[in-house]
Design a protein around this motif. Structure first.
Motif, mmCIF file in Angstrom:
data_model
loop_
_atom_site.group_PDB
_atom_site.id
_atom_site.type_symbol
_atom_site.label_atom_id
_atom_site.label_comp_id
_atom_site.label_asym_id
_atom_site.label_seq_id
_atom_site.Cartn_x
_atom_site.Cartn_y
_atom_site.Cartn_z
ATOM 1 N N GLU A 39 -6.151 16.384 66.685
ATOM 2 C CA GLU A 39 -4.974 17.184 67.043
ATOM 3 C C GLU A 39 -3.836 16.976 66.052
ATOM 4 N N LEU A 40 -3.616 15.710 65.663
ATOM 5 C CA LEU A 40 -2.531 15.419 64.728
ATOM 6 C C LEU A 40 -2.766 16.075 63.375
ATOM 7 N N SER A 41 -4.008 16.006 62.902
ATOM 8 C CA SER A 41 -4.301 16.589 61.594
ATOM 9 C C SER A 41 -3.975 18.073 61.597
ATOM 10 N N ILE A 42 -4.265 18.743 62.704
ATOM 11 C CA ILE A 42 -3.969 20.175 62.766
ATOM 12 C C ILE A 42 -2.457 20.414 62.733
ATOM 13 N N THR A 43 -1.690 19.586 63.443
ATOM 14 C CA THR A 43 -0.228 19.775 63.375
ATOM 15 C C THR A 43 0.319 19.419 62.001
ATOM 16 N N ILE A 146 13.849 13.093 48.721
ATOM 17 C CA ILE A 146 13.395 13.691 49.978
ATOM 18 C C ILE A 146 12.000 13.163 50.297
ATOM 19 N N PRO A 147 11.885 12.269 51.280
ATOM 20 C CA PRO A 147 10.557 11.765 51.641
ATOM 21 C C PRO A 147 9.791 12.829 52.432
ATOM 22 N N THR A 148 9.234 13.814 51.707
ATOM 23 C CA THR A 148 8.703 15.019 52.362
ATOM 24 C C THR A 148 7.592 14.738 53.364
ATOM 25 N N ASN A 149 6.641 13.871 52.982
ATOM 26 C CA ASN A 149 5.521 13.639 53.901
ATOM 27 C C ASN A 149 5.972 13.018 55.212
ATOM 28 N N VAL A 150 6.898 12.075 55.124
ATOM 29 C CA VAL A 150 7.368 11.425 56.345
ATOM 30 C C VAL A 150 8.121 12.440 57.216
ATOM 31 N N ILE A 151 8.940 13.277 56.586
ATOM 32 C CA ILE A 151 9.657 14.299 57.350
ATOM 33 C C ILE A 151 8.659 15.250 58.015
ATOM 34 N N ALA A 152 7.624 15.629 57.252
ATOM 35 C CA ALA A 152 6.608 16.528 57.799
ATOM 36 C C ALA A 152 5.958 15.903 59.026
ATOM 37 N N ILE A 153 5.608 14.634 58.927
ATOM 38 C CA ILE A 153 4.938 13.987 60.058
ATOM 39 C C ILE A 153 5.886 13.817 61.230
ATOM 40 N N SER B 99 -3.048 0.354 51.384
ATOM 41 C CA SER B 99 -3.640 1.692 51.460
ATOM 42 C C SER B 99 -2.635 2.723 51.956
ATOM 43 N N GLY B 100 -2.459 3.782 51.188
ATOM 44 C CA GLY B 100 -1.504 4.834 51.547
ATOM 45 C C GLY B 100 -1.897 5.586 52.796
ATOM 46 N N SER B 101 -3.163 6.063 52.832
ATOM 47 C CA SER B 101 -3.544 6.883 53.974
ATOM 48 C C SER B 101 -3.718 6.041 55.238
ATOM 49 N N ALA B 102 -4.230 4.806 55.077
ATOM 50 C CA ALA B 102 -4.390 3.949 56.249
ATOM 51 C C ALA B 102 -3.030 3.571 56.837
ATOM 52 N N SER B 103 -2.041 3.288 55.968
ATOM 53 C CA SER B 103 -0.737 2.911 56.508
ATOM 54 C C SER B 103 -0.069 4.127 57.140
ATOM 55 N N MET B 104 -0.302 5.320 56.572
ATOM 56 C CA MET B 104 0.233 6.523 57.199
ATOM 57 C C MET B 104 -0.362 6.696 58.602
ATOM 58 N N ALA B 105 -1.679 6.459 58.725
ATOM 59 C CA ALA B 105 -2.331 6.586 60.029
ATOM 60 C C ALA B 105 -1.743 5.596 61.026
#
Lengths: 192, 180
Positions: A39-43, A146-153, B99-105
Motif C-alpha cells: 500500500e505504501l509503495s503505491i502511495t 529541499i529534501p524531496t524524498n522525505v517530503i514525498a514520503i 543502507s539508503g533504502s533499508a533506512s528509508m523503510a
C-alpha cells in the motif's frame, strides 16, 4: 551487512515469539506488514514521481552551471590544494550544487568525474588525497535545500505539514557538514 | 518564531513548483517532456525500493509483533537517554549509514507507528533529510578511482552523521516545545 542482520532479526523474533507465546501475533504481524509495504509503495509512486518530474525540469536548465559561481569562495577555502585545477573546481561546484538542489541522480556522475580529475594530480595513487577526502565527506553530509524524498514520503503518510522539516533539515545538515569538515581538516593534519 | 517557520514551510512547495516551471519556460526547455522523463525515473526508484521495503517490513513486523523490539528498546534506553535521542529512532540511526533504502523503510515504519507529525516522526524525517548513506557514498567514490587507503575518512564521515542525528533531535525538540 544486511545479509547478516536480516536473518538474525527474523530468527530471533520467531524464537522469542515461540517462548513468549506470541506466535499468533507474529503470524498476523508479518502478513499485515507485507500488505502495508504494498500500500505504501503505491502511495509513494505519486509523490515521488511528482518530485522527480519537477527535478528533471531543473536538471535540463542551465541553473546548475549558473549557481556554481556562488560557491567559488567556499570551494577555495575547502580545497586549498586545487589552486590551478579549474576543471576539478568546476566539477566539485557542480556536484555540490546538484546535491543542494536535491538532484541526487545528477550529483553522483558529476562527483565521480570530479574524483577522476583529482586522481590525475594525486601523488599517491592508492591513497585518498586531502582534496578527495574533503570532497567525499561533503558528499556524505548531504547538504540539501529541499529534501524531496522525505517530503514525498511525509505527504504520502498524510502529514499535516509535510514541509515543516525543511528548516530543521537545513540546520542539522549544516551542523553535520561543519563537523565533517572540521574532522577532515584534523585528519589531514594528523594522518599523512 | 514557530509560526514564521510553519508559514514559510507551508509556502515552500507552491513557491518551489512555480519557480521550477517558470525557470524551465524561461530557458525554453520542453517542460512537460522533461517532467515525464523525470516521473518515469520516479517509478524506477519506487520499483527498486519495493523489494527492500517488503524485506525490511517483514523483519520489522516480526520484531514488533513478537515483542522483541520492546525488549531491545528497553535495553538501549539508558544509552539513548544519554544522547537525548528517542529510543524508537535507534534502529534508524544504526541503519542510516549502511543502507539508503533499508533506512528509508525503517523510517516509514517509525512514522507509521508513532505518527508523522509527532516529535518522533519529525526527528525521523529530519535525520533522513540531513544524512546520507555514508558507507555507500565512500565505497563508490573511492572505487571509481581504485583507491584502497582511505586515511580514516570513515571516522570523519561518521562523526558528521552522529552530529547530524543529535542536531536533528535537539532542533526538533526545541521546535516542538515552542509549538506547544
Amino acid at each position: 551487512m544486511l545479509n547478516i542482520l536480516w536473518p538474525i532479526f527474523i530468527l530471533l523474533s520467531f524464537i522469542y515469539a515461540l517462548i513468549s507465546g506470541k506466535i499468533n501475533e507474529v503470524n498476523n504481524g508479518i502478513f499485515s506488514s507485507v500488505q502495508d509495504a504494498v500500500e505504501l509503495s503505491i502511495t509513494f509512486l505519486g509523490t515521488i514521481c511528482l518530485w522527480n518530474g519537477l527535478m528533471e525540469i531543473v536538471k535540463r536548465t542551465t541553473l546548475i552551471e549558473k549557481l556554481t559561481k556562488v560557491l567559488r569562495p567556499l570551494v577555495h577555502f575547502l580545497f586549498p590544494e586545487l589552486k590551478k585545477n579549474e576543471t576539478a573546481k568546476q566539477e566539485i561546484s557542480m556536484n555540490m550544487i546538484a546535491n543542494i538542489l536535491g538532484l541526487g541522480n545528477a550529483a553522483t556522475p558529476l562527483g565521480l568525474k570530479a574524483m577522476k580529475t583529482m586522481q590525475k594530480e594525486n601523488p599517491k595513487k592508492d591513497t585518498l588525497s586531502n582534496s578527495m577526502m574533503m570532497f567525499i565527506v561533503l558528499n556524505t553530509a548531504s547538504i540539501q535545500l529541499i529534501p524531496t524524498n522525505v517530503i514525498a514520503i511525509r505527504s504520502s503518510l498524510n502529514s499535516q505539514n509535510p514541509t515543516s522539516i525543511i528548516i530543521p533539515v537545513w540546520i542539522a545538515t549544516i551542523i553535520a557538514a561543519i563537523v565533517g569538515v572540521f574532522c577532515t581538516k584534523l585528519i589531514i593534519k594528523k594522518v599523512k | 518564531m514557530a509560526q514564521v517557520i510553519n508559514y514559510f514551510s507551508s509556502a515552500a512547495i507552491p513557491v518551489i513548483i512555480i519557480l521550477i516551471i517558470a525557470y524551465g519556460l524561461k530557458e525554453k526547455t520542453k517542460v512537460f517532456d522533461n517532467f515525464l522523463n523525470g516521473a518515469t525515473e520516479g517509478i524506477e526508484i519506487v520499483f527498486k525500493m519495493f523489494p527492500t521495503l517488503i524485506g525490511i517490513f517483514l523483519a520489522v513486523g516480526a520484531l514488533r509483533s513478537s515483542g522483541l523490539i520492546d525488549l531491545i528498546v528497553n535495553l538501549i534506553t539508558p544509552l539513548t537517554n544519554l544522547l537525548e535521542i528517542p529510543s524508537q529512532i535507534m534502529p534508524l540511526a544504526l541503519l542510516r549509514p549502511i543502507s539508503g533504502s533499508a533506512s528509508m523503510a525503517v523510517a516509514v515504519d517509525i512514522m507509521q507507528n508513532y505518527g508523522v507529525d509527532t516529535l518522533t516522526g519529525m526527528i525521523t524525517s529530519t535525520i533522513m533529510g540531513s544524512t546520507e548513506t555514508t558507507f555507500y557514498t565512500i565505497a563508490i567514490y573511492t572505487s571509481v578511482v581504485g583507491i584502497k587507503k582511505t586515511r580514516g575518512i570513515l571516522a570523519a564521515a561518521l562523526a558528521a552523521d552522529v552530529a547530524g542525528m543529535v542536531a536533528s533531535t535537539i532542533i526538533c525538540r526545541i521546535l516542538s516545545m515552542s509549538f506547544s
